[in-house]
Enzyme design. Structure first.
Site, mmCIF file in Angstrom:
data_model
loop_
_atom_site.group_PDB
_atom_site.id
_atom_site.type_symbol
_atom_site.label_atom_id
_atom_site.label_comp_id
_atom_site.label_asym_id
_atom_site.label_seq_id
_atom_site.Cartn_x
_atom_site.Cartn_y
_atom_site.Cartn_z
ATOM 1 N N LEU A 1 11.637 4.601 19.018
ATOM 2 C CA LEU A 1 12.373 4.430 20.231
ATOM 3 C C LEU A 1 11.490 3.945 20.891
ATOM 4 O O LEU A 1 11.673 2.588 21.228
ATOM 5 C CB LEU A 1 12.696 5.566 21.053
ATOM 6 C CG LEU A 1 13.655 5.982 21.969
ATOM 7 C CD1 LEU A 1 14.957 5.058 21.927
ATOM 8 C CD2 LEU A 1 13.569 7.399 22.728
ATOM 9 N N ASN B 1 -2.094 1.976 16.721
ATOM 10 C CA ASN B 1 -3.353 1.875 15.770
ATOM 11 C C ASN B 1 -3.441 -0.170 16.009
ATOM 12 O O ASN B 1 -2.540 -0.547 15.882
ATOM 13 C CB ASN B 1 -3.097 2.152 14.855
ATOM 14 C CG ASN B 1 -4.179 2.049 13.736
ATOM 15 O OD1 ASN B 1 -5.368 1.586 14.476
ATOM 16 N ND2 ASN B 1 -4.126 2.658 13.220
ATOM 17 N N GLU C 1 0.396 -0.794 -0.055
ATOM 18 C CA GLU C 1 -0.622 0.150 -0.266
ATOM 19 C C GLU C 1 0.997 1.354 -0.142
ATOM 20 O O GLU C 1 1.969 1.226 0.731
ATOM 21 C CB GLU C 1 -0.817 0.074 1.406
ATOM 22 C CG GLU C 1 -2.187 -0.642 1.150
ATOM 23 C CD GLU C 1 -2.798 -0.993 2.470
ATOM 24 O OE1 GLU C 1 -2.420 -0.588 3.324
ATOM 25 O OE2 GLU C 1 -3.883 -2.110 2.548
ATOM 26 N N CYS D 1 8.242 -7.440 6.317
ATOM 27 C CA CYS D 1 9.341 -6.598 7.327
ATOM 28 C C CYS D 1 9.721 -8.304 8.062
ATOM 29 O O CYS D 1 9.239 -8.724 9.070
ATOM 30 C CB CYS D 1 8.925 -5.830 8.356
ATOM 31 S SG CYS D 1 10.652 -5.294 9.266
ATOM 32 N N CYS E 1 8.636 -6.463 15.391
ATOM 33 C CA CYS E 1 8.070 -5.341 16.582
ATOM 34 C C CYS E 1 7.066 -5.665 16.757
ATOM 35 O O CYS E 1 6.089 -6.228 16.451
ATOM 36 C CB CYS E 1 7.828 -3.796 15.866
ATOM 37 S SG CYS E 1 9.997 -3.525 15.627
ATOM 38 N N CYS F 1 3.334 -4.057 15.752
ATOM 39 C CA CYS F 1 3.520 -3.933 14.839
ATOM 40 C C CYS F 1 3.043 -5.082 13.743
ATOM 41 O O CYS F 1 3.044 -5.622 13.885
ATOM 42 C CB CYS F 1 4.564 -3.476 13.596
ATOM 43 S SG CYS F 1 4.374 -3.504 12.155
ATOM 44 N N CYS G 1 -9.304 4.821 17.513
ATOM 45 C CA CYS G 1 -7.931 4.250 18.232
ATOM 46 C C CYS G 1 -8.633 3.703 19.664
ATOM 47 O O CYS G 1 -9.440 2.716 19.884
ATOM 48 C CB CYS G 1 -6.376 4.639 18.277
ATOM 49 S SG CYS G 1 -5.872 4.833 19.229
ATOM 50 N N CYS H 1 3.562 8.370 2.170
ATOM 51 C CA CYS H 1 4.063 7.014 2.454
ATOM 52 C C CYS H 1 4.627 5.984 1.665
ATOM 53 O O CYS H 1 3.809 5.802 1.686
ATOM 54 C CB CYS H 1 2.899 6.681 3.748
ATOM 55 S SG CYS H 1 3.698 5.830 5.315
HETATM 56 N N1 SAH Z 1 10.096 -0.474 10.293
HETATM 57 C C1 SAH Z 1 11.070 1.263 10.272
HETATM 58 C C2 SAH Z 1 9.805 2.297 9.205
HETATM 59 C C3 SAH Z 1 8.088 1.645 8.432
HETATM 60 S S1 SAH Z 1 6.999 1.671 10.278
HETATM 61 C C4 SAH Z 1 10.817 1.615 11.168
HETATM 62 O O1 SAH Z 1 9.642 0.871 12.283
HETATM 63 O O2 SAH Z 1 10.385 2.723 11.976
HETATM 64 C C5 SAH Z 1 6.829 3.614 10.853
HETATM 65 C C6 SAH Z 1 6.434 3.627 12.162
HETATM 66 O O3 SAH Z 1 4.809 3.189 12.570
HETATM 67 C C7 SAH Z 1 7.161 2.973 13.073
HETATM 68 O O4 SAH Z 1 8.005 3.765 13.961
HETATM 69 C C8 SAH Z 1 6.775 2.214 13.747
HETATM 70 O O5 SAH Z 1 7.102 2.122 15.047
HETATM 71 C C9 SAH Z 1 4.806 2.875 14.413
HETATM 72 N N2 SAH Z 1 4.093 1.689 13.611
HETATM 73 C C10 SAH Z 1 4.097 0.320 13.557
HETATM 74 N N3 SAH Z 1 3.437 -0.716 14.099
HETATM 75 C C11 SAH Z 1 2.358 0.725 14.398
HETATM 76 C C12 SAH Z 1 0.733 0.793 14.933
HETATM 77 N N4 SAH Z 1 0.138 -0.253 15.009
HETATM 78 N N5 SAH Z 1 0.593 1.713 15.610
HETATM 79 C C13 SAH Z 1 1.175 3.093 15.867
HETATM 80 N N6 SAH Z 1 2.670 2.938 15.598
HETATM 81 C C14 SAH Z 1 3.382 1.501 14.307
HETATM 82 FE FE1 SF4 Z 2 9.444 -3.881 10.676
HETATM 83 FE FE2 SF4 Z 2 9.257 -3.514 13.488
HETATM 84 FE FE3 SF4 Z 2 9.261 -1.000 12.001
HETATM 85 FE FE4 SF4 Z 2 6.921 -2.835 12.147
HETATM 86 S S1 SF4 Z 2 7.978 -1.534 13.434
HETATM 87 S S2 SF4 Z 2 8.095 -2.168 9.983
HETATM 88 S S3 SF4 Z 2 8.505 -4.928 12.809
HETATM 89 S S4 SF4 Z 2 10.973 -2.691 11.683
#
Ligand code: SAH
Ligand code: SF4
Length: 427
Positions: A283, A359, A130, A150, A154, A157, A402, A143
Site C-alpha cells: 500500500l 532499505n 536471488e 520488474c 515503484c 524500489c 538502514c 523469499c
Molecule cells: N512486486 C511485489 C512483490 C515484490 S516487492 C510488490 O511490490 O508487492 C516486496 C515488497 O518489498 C513490497 O512491499 C515492496 O514495496 C517492498 N520494497 C521494495 N523496495 C524496497 C526498499 N528499498 N525498502 C523496503 N521495502 C521495499
Molecule cells: Fe516491482 Fe514495485 Fe514490487 Fe519493486 S515494489 S518489485 S518495482 S512492483
C-alpha cells in the site's frame, strides 16, 4: 531484489512512465526439466514417450513422489519406475533446478543464493536472481522471485530500475524452492549443512499431524517478495504455488505461502480463487496523489479499487487476514496523520499492517524514517488494534543498518532488503 544491473535510469525519467514491456522471451532448453510441471504436463510428457493413456495417472503419481516429495535430482534411483521408462525419461528430460552460482551465509543464519537462469536467446547472457532463506526459531522463510527485474517502476524500489524483464517459468519458481531444499538438506532423509538452523516447531504443531508441519522442516514459509510482480506472471506463479502446496509433494500449507502484489486489481480475485494463498498488498500511501508517485500502477488502479478488491478477496476473514505493507519513508508518508488515515482506510477489512523500514540503495531518492518516528507511527497502528506491526528483533538490526551504516548497507543491501521484507511478512 537483485542489484546486479544498474540501468542508470534516473527517478524523474522513470516516473514518467507507468510500466515497461517485457523485453525477453524464454526459450526452453532442448532437454527440458520436469521440475515445475503440473500433473497434466507430466502426463503429456509421458505421452511423448509412448506411455499408454491408461498407465499415465499412476506413472504421474510415482514421478510426483520422487520429484516433489523426495526431491530426487536424477531418474536412476526411482525404484518404482521401470528401468526402460527411467532410461527414456533420462534421454529426453532432466530434473534440473536453476544453477546455484554462489551462497552467502550471514552470522544470523540467513542464506542468500545467487541462481543462474537462461538469459536473452540472442546475446546468450544469462540472468541471475536471488533467493533468500531466513531461519528463525519457529519458522524458516524462503523469499522467492517471480520475474527477472520488474515491469513496474515503484520509485523507492531498486528492482524497478532494471530494464531487462523476463517472466520466470513455473519451473524456475518451483526450482528456487527445490534448490533451496537441496542446499539445506531439507528433503526427507536429507543431510543438513553443519551450520544449518532447523526451526523448532511447538509441541502442539508437532503433534498436529498436518503434512506441512513435519517437525524437522527448514523451509516452513514462502513469500513471493523477491524480484518482480507476481500477478504480472500469473499462470506461472499459480502453477508453481499449486505444486509447492500439493499435499503429495512439498506440501506447504497455503496459509504459509504469501503472495505480495503492488496492486494488480483485476488479478486479485483470480489469485484468491485459483491459488488460495495469503495475500499481501504493497500500500505504502493513504492518498492517491502520493501513491501515484510511489507506486505508479496506482494511476491505473487507485486506492479505492484496490481496497474493494481486498474486501472481496476470496476466503478473506479474521482468520485469513490481508497484510498491508507500508514502507517507512522519511518525511514522505510517515506522519502521525498518515498513520491515523491508514487505520481509517483499512477499517472493516480483516487486515494486518507491516511497517517496513525503507532499505536505501545507491541512487535512491528516499531516506528511511527515523526509528522514533516509526515507533510513534506504529503506536497509532497498535492503538487501533493491530499487533506488533514492526518486526523485531531482526527488523531492528536491519533498521540500524538502514539508518546508520550506509556503506555497510550498500554492500549487504540485497540480502538485507530481502531479509527485511521476508521478516516483515512472518509473525
Ligand atoms: N512486486 C511485489 C512483490 C515484490 S516487492 C510488490 O511490490 O508487492 C516486496 C515488497 O518489498 C513490497 O512491499 C515492496 O514495496 C517492498 N520494497 C521494495 N523496495 C524496497 C526498499 N528499498 N525498502 C523496503 N521495502 C521495499
Ligand atoms: Fe516491482 Fe514495485 Fe514490487 Fe519493486 S515494489 S518489485 S518495482 S512492483
Amino acid at each position: 531484489m537483485t542489484i546486479s544491473s544498474d540501468t542508470g535510469l534516473s527517478t524523474p525519467s522513470r516516473s514518467a512512465f507507468l510500466e515497461k514491456t517485457p523485453l525477453e522471451r524464454y526459450v526452453a532448453p532442448a532437454k527440458p526439466t520436469l521440475v515445475g510441471m503440473t500433473r497434466g504436463e507430466l502426463s503429456e510428457a509421458l505421452g511423448t514417450l509412448g506411455v499408454p493413456e491408461a498407465q499415465r495417472k499412476m506413472r504421474v503419481q510415482q514421478l510426483w513422489h520422487w520429484i516433489y516429495f523426495r526431491g530426487f535430482t536424477s531418474f536412476g534411483a526411482m525404484t518404482s519406475v521401470s528401468k526402460e521408462l527411467r532410461a527414456a525419461l533420462a534421454e529426453r528430460f532432466t530434473l534440473d533446478r536453476p544453477e546455484v552460482v554462489t551462497e552467502q551465509v550471514s552470522v544470523d543464519g540467513t542464506r542468500k543464493w545467487l541462481l543462474r537462469l537462461p538469459g536473452d536467446p540472442e546475446s546468450g547472457v544469462p540472468h541471475e536472481v536471488e533467493c533468500v532463506y531466513i531461519p528463525d526459531t519457529e519458522r524458516g522463510t524462503l523469499c522467492v522471485s517471480s520475474q527477472v527485474g520488474c515491469t513496474l517502476n515503484c520509485s523507492f524500489c531498486h528492482t524497478g530500475t532494471q530494464r531487462l524483464v523476463r517472466n520466470l517459468t513455473a519451473g524456475e519458481i518451483v526450482g528456487q524452492v527445490m534448490a533451496a531444499r537441496d542446499l539445506l538438506g531439507d528433503w526427507p532423509g536429507g543431510i543438513r549443512p553443519r551450520d544449518g538452523v532447523v526451526p523448532q516447531r511447538s509441541s502442539k504443531e508437532r503433534i498436529s499431524g498436518k503434512p506441512d508441519m513435519r517437525a524437522d522442516r527448514c523451509i516452513t514459509n514462502i513469500v513471493m517478495m523477491g524480484m518482480g510482480e507476481p500477478l504480472y506472471n500469473f499462470e506461472a506463479v499459480r502453477d508453481a504455488l499449486l505444486i509447492v502446496s500439493d499435499g503429495d509433494g512439498i506440501a506447504l500449507s497455503k496459509r504459509r505461502i504469501t503472495l505480495s502484489t503492488s496492486g494488480v486489481v483485476p488479478m486479485i480475485e483470480r489469485a484468491g480463487a485459483e491459488i488460495g494463498c495469503m495475500l499481501a498488498v504493497s500500500l505504502h500511501a493513504v492518498r492517491d496523489d502520493l501513491r501515484n508517485e510511489l507506486v505508479p500502477l496506482n494511476r491505473k488502479f487507485p486506492i479505492k479499487e484496490l481496497l474493494d478488491a481486498c474486501r472481496n478477496y476470496p476466503g478473506v476473514s479474521n482468520a485469513k487476514r490481508i497484510t498491508f505493507e507500508y514502507v517507512m519513508l522519511k518525511g514522505v508518508n510517515d506522519s502521525i496523520d498518515d498513520a491515523k488515515a491508514l487505520v481509517r482506510l483499512l477499517k472493516g477489512i480483516p487486515a494486518k499492517i507491516n511497517l517496513i523500514p525503507f532499505n536505501p540503495w545507491p541512487g535512491s531518492n528516499y531516506e528511511c524514517s527515523d526509528w522514533e518516528q516509526i515507533e510513534k507511527f506504529s503506536q497509532v497502528v497498535f492503538d487501533a488494534g493491530y499487533a506488533s506491526p514492526v518486526r523485531t528483533p531482526r527488523g531492528r538490526d536491519i533498521l540500524a543498518a538502514c539508518g546508520q551504516l550506509k556503506s555497510a548497507t550498500e554492500k549487504l543491501s540485497a540480502r538485507e532488503r530481502m531479509a527485511l521484507r521476508a521478516m516483515a511478512m512472518v509473525e
